[in-house]
Design a protein around this motif. Sequence first.
Motif, mmCIF file in Angstrom:
data_model
loop_
_atom_site.group_PDB
_atom_site.id
_atom_site.type_symbol
_atom_site.label_atom_id
_atom_site.label_comp_id
_atom_site.label_asym_id
_atom_site.label_seq_id
_atom_site.Cartn_x
_atom_site.Cartn_y
_atom_site.Cartn_z
ATOM 1 N N SER A 66 45.323 25.571 46.517
ATOM 2 C CA SER A 66 45.946 24.827 45.891
ATOM 3 C C SER A 66 45.799 23.469 46.174
ATOM 4 C CB SER A 66 47.193 25.110 45.520
ATOM 5 O OG SER A 66 48.763 24.906 46.765
ATOM 6 N N LYS A 67 45.630 23.925 47.919
ATOM 7 C CA LYS A 67 45.751 22.385 48.663
ATOM 8 C C LYS A 67 44.010 22.195 49.231
ATOM 9 C CE LYS A 67 50.085 22.263 50.315
ATOM 10 N NZ LYS A 67 51.157 23.042 51.561
ATOM 11 N N GLY A 68 42.676 23.087 48.830
ATOM 12 C CA GLY A 68 41.409 23.131 48.718
ATOM 13 C C GLY A 68 40.873 23.406 50.172
ATOM 14 N N ARG A 356 46.858 28.294 38.239
ATOM 15 C CA ARG A 356 45.528 28.920 36.980
ATOM 16 C C ARG A 356 44.345 29.466 38.091
ATOM 17 N NH1 ARG A 356 44.956 25.115 33.021
ATOM 18 N NH2 ARG A 356 43.338 25.982 32.590
ATOM 19 N N ILE A 357 43.652 30.219 37.265
ATOM 20 C CA ILE A 357 42.394 30.690 37.901
ATOM 21 C C ILE A 357 40.969 29.251 37.640
ATOM 22 C CG2 ILE A 357 40.303 32.485 37.982
ATOM 23 C CD1 ILE A 357 43.015 33.106 40.095
ATOM 24 N N ILE A 358 40.979 29.057 38.620
ATOM 25 C CA ILE A 358 38.838 28.363 38.650
ATOM 26 C C ILE A 358 37.832 29.034 38.610
ATOM 27 C CG2 ILE A 358 38.811 26.235 38.344
ATOM 28 C CD1 ILE A 358 41.354 25.239 38.679
ATOM 29 N N SER A 359 36.979 28.570 37.346
ATOM 30 C CA SER A 359 35.542 29.267 38.036
ATOM 31 C C SER A 359 34.862 28.206 39.171
ATOM 32 C CB SER A 359 34.667 29.174 36.854
ATOM 33 O OG SER A 359 33.421 29.780 37.831
ATOM 34 N N GLY A 360 34.326 28.089 39.756
ATOM 35 C CA GLY A 360 33.643 27.881 41.123
ATOM 36 C C GLY A 360 32.383 27.567 39.926
ATOM 37 N N GLY A 361 32.319 28.346 39.258
ATOM 38 C CA GLY A 361 30.425 28.202 38.726
ATOM 39 C C GLY A 361 29.152 28.708 39.644
ATOM 40 N N PRO A 362 28.014 28.857 39.059
ATOM 41 C CA PRO A 362 27.527 29.529 40.139
ATOM 42 C C PRO A 362 27.328 29.157 41.537
ATOM 43 C CG PRO A 362 26.258 28.643 38.145
ATOM 44 C CD PRO A 362 27.660 28.295 37.806
ATOM 45 N N GLY A 363 27.167 29.730 42.316
ATOM 46 C CA GLY A 363 26.910 28.909 44.086
ATOM 47 C C GLY A 363 28.123 28.491 44.458
ATOM 48 N N GLY A 364 29.789 28.254 43.819
ATOM 49 C CA GLY A 364 30.550 27.292 43.675
ATOM 50 C C GLY A 364 31.974 28.550 44.553
ATOM 51 N N LYS A 365 32.438 28.004 45.186
ATOM 52 C CA LYS A 365 33.944 28.750 45.793
ATOM 53 C C LYS A 365 35.016 28.864 44.710
ATOM 54 C CE LYS A 365 33.792 27.771 50.440
ATOM 55 N NZ LYS A 365 34.335 27.187 51.485
ATOM 56 N N ILE A 367 38.267 28.874 42.592
ATOM 57 C CA ILE A 367 39.937 28.520 43.083
ATOM 58 C C ILE A 367 40.946 29.121 42.195
ATOM 59 C CG2 ILE A 367 41.442 26.469 42.676
ATOM 60 C CD1 ILE A 367 38.487 24.718 42.227
ATOM 61 N N MET A 368 42.029 29.529 43.499
ATOM 62 C CA MET A 368 43.550 29.935 42.761
ATOM 63 C C MET A 368 44.293 29.041 42.729
ATOM 64 S SD MET A 368 46.199 32.893 44.483
ATOM 65 C CE MET A 368 45.078 33.988 44.055
ATOM 66 N N ASP A 369 44.488 28.325 41.977
ATOM 67 C CA ASP A 369 45.398 27.133 41.891
ATOM 68 C C ASP A 369 46.578 27.344 41.583
ATOM 69 O OD1 ASP A 369 46.920 24.661 42.347
ATOM 70 O OD2 ASP A 369 45.681 23.610 40.365
ATOM 71 N N TYR A 370 47.809 28.439 42.326
ATOM 72 C CA TYR A 370 49.357 29.066 42.821
ATOM 73 C C TYR A 370 49.919 28.533 43.563
ATOM 74 C CZ TYR A 370 51.942 32.754 41.730
ATOM 75 O OH TYR A 370 53.228 33.275 41.890
ATOM 76 N N THR A 371 50.914 27.913 43.145
ATOM 77 C CA THR A 371 51.702 27.594 44.473
ATOM 78 C C THR A 371 53.141 28.362 43.995
ATOM 79 O OG1 THR A 371 53.354 26.268 45.727
ATOM 80 C CG2 THR A 371 51.618 25.640 43.748
ATOM 81 N N ILE A 372 54.312 28.785 44.640
ATOM 82 C CA ILE A 372 55.565 28.855 43.899
ATOM 83 C C ILE A 372 56.420 28.333 44.147
ATOM 84 C CG2 ILE A 372 55.483 31.499 44.864
ATOM 85 C CD1 ILE A 372 57.109 31.028 47.139
ATOM 86 N N ASP A 373 55.645 26.996 44.646
ATOM 87 C CA ASP A 373 56.837 25.780 44.679
ATOM 88 C C ASP A 373 56.853 25.567 43.063
ATOM 89 O OD1 ASP A 373 56.629 25.950 47.010
ATOM 90 O OD2 ASP A 373 54.901 23.994 47.121
#
Length: 475
Positions: A66-68, A356-365, A367-373
Amino acid sequence: MAPQHDVIVVGSGAGGGSVAYKLVNAGKRVLLIEKGPFLPRDKSTLEVREVFVDGVFKNHLVWLDSKGQDFVPGEFYNVGGKTKWYGAALFRFRPVEFEAEPDFGLLGWPFGYDELKPYYDEATELLEITSFQNEPQLQALLDKITAADPNWKPHPLPLGLSHDILSNPEEAKHFDGFASPSGYKSDSERNLIDQIRDKPNFAMLVGDPVAELIAAPGDARTIIGVKCADGSTYEADKVVLAAGAMSSPRILEDHLHASGLDLPCGDLLGANFKMHINSAVLGFSPFKDHDVLRKTAVLYNDKFPHSSMQCLGWIDPELLAVQAPPWTPGFVDKFLGTRAIGFWATTEDSSSAENRIISGGPGGKPIMDYTIDRLPHAVKEHHAMIDNWIERLLGAGLVGMDKYMGIAGTAHALGSMVTGDDPKSSVVDPRGKVHGMENLYVGDGSPLPRASRVNPSLTIYAWGLRLGEHLSSGA
């Protein structure tokens, strides 16, 4: 020309294996595609260093949090999926856990427990679920704890595990988090896929990830097949995404992005991701441990209604050393490892559209934008339960410590394509079909809107069996 297959199933874990099993036995032509390989049947999957230190069998794909920041989730891509590595604790959700709890941030199912009950029953039989007696040292500890605080109520742990494992101490000590080469543990490969593997209407493709969905010409809403990473394509009347709650939504996200398709549920795709709040709790005794299996009981406390405390499998010096700080002297690991007893503290995480789960697209990383905060109610209950349990351990003569497993501990990933009746508040309809799409279904843990207070694997099996039955009957 008619498609070669009736259904393509993407993923061979609990959901994918269940869907394929049901369809093949109903006479449907099924192609099962698994991105990972078969696991070796030697003893390498029991080796602590290979499994936990070197991560030989784990996912190595780097994600962003979530922080990149880079991190590597603890996923497994192999035939049988994560069921090869789970601790085989196979629970049913309680009827109340199909209902919404707005005050705790929990979504509800579009149907109740009774709808899944026959599939729970079927999965229980297929997976040969049983229970084991507590070994003497564990039983003595639980007796002390429950005598001091009757609010803690122990129950036998439902396990997909053969009693024959007790004759093999090496496997008995290494089944929780390890893959059993001897087949003592019930899993998707052994109990489902192996039962249909030789049937003429079943085919399996291993080691070639699905790269994209194939739509009908001029109609991005109608899915007619898949394209794999090597460029090969396969067509079918229906496609079932069962690649897991961290992969299935990304496959659909990439399709929507590439096609420009706008679905009513598009904003919810990948949202409401859940994975439990899990912590390991260790108790250290002045006496050496002599139990072997250890993972045989689960405890509940009405003060913590969304949580459970489950016994972990064998803890030895080598396993403890993996979790200890690198500066810890080896003799300390050895001393404590022979005196450690482990527990798994689980709390159902609230649902948040921001997680949420976010696709990085072809060739991208990805993302799991998840935090228990974002989940204050769940966090509060989780900490309160652990504090209470460590106090109980101390009263029984053990010194306790806990460790939050963090976002890399994705064994219970769920909810990124929640099921519901309304396309504006859910991604998948109650029968598993993606809202606004034709021929596309989801058969893994992604549709589960709740995680319960226990391991979700049996519910994923049940969801898959139910979906397979619907598809085989022409639903």
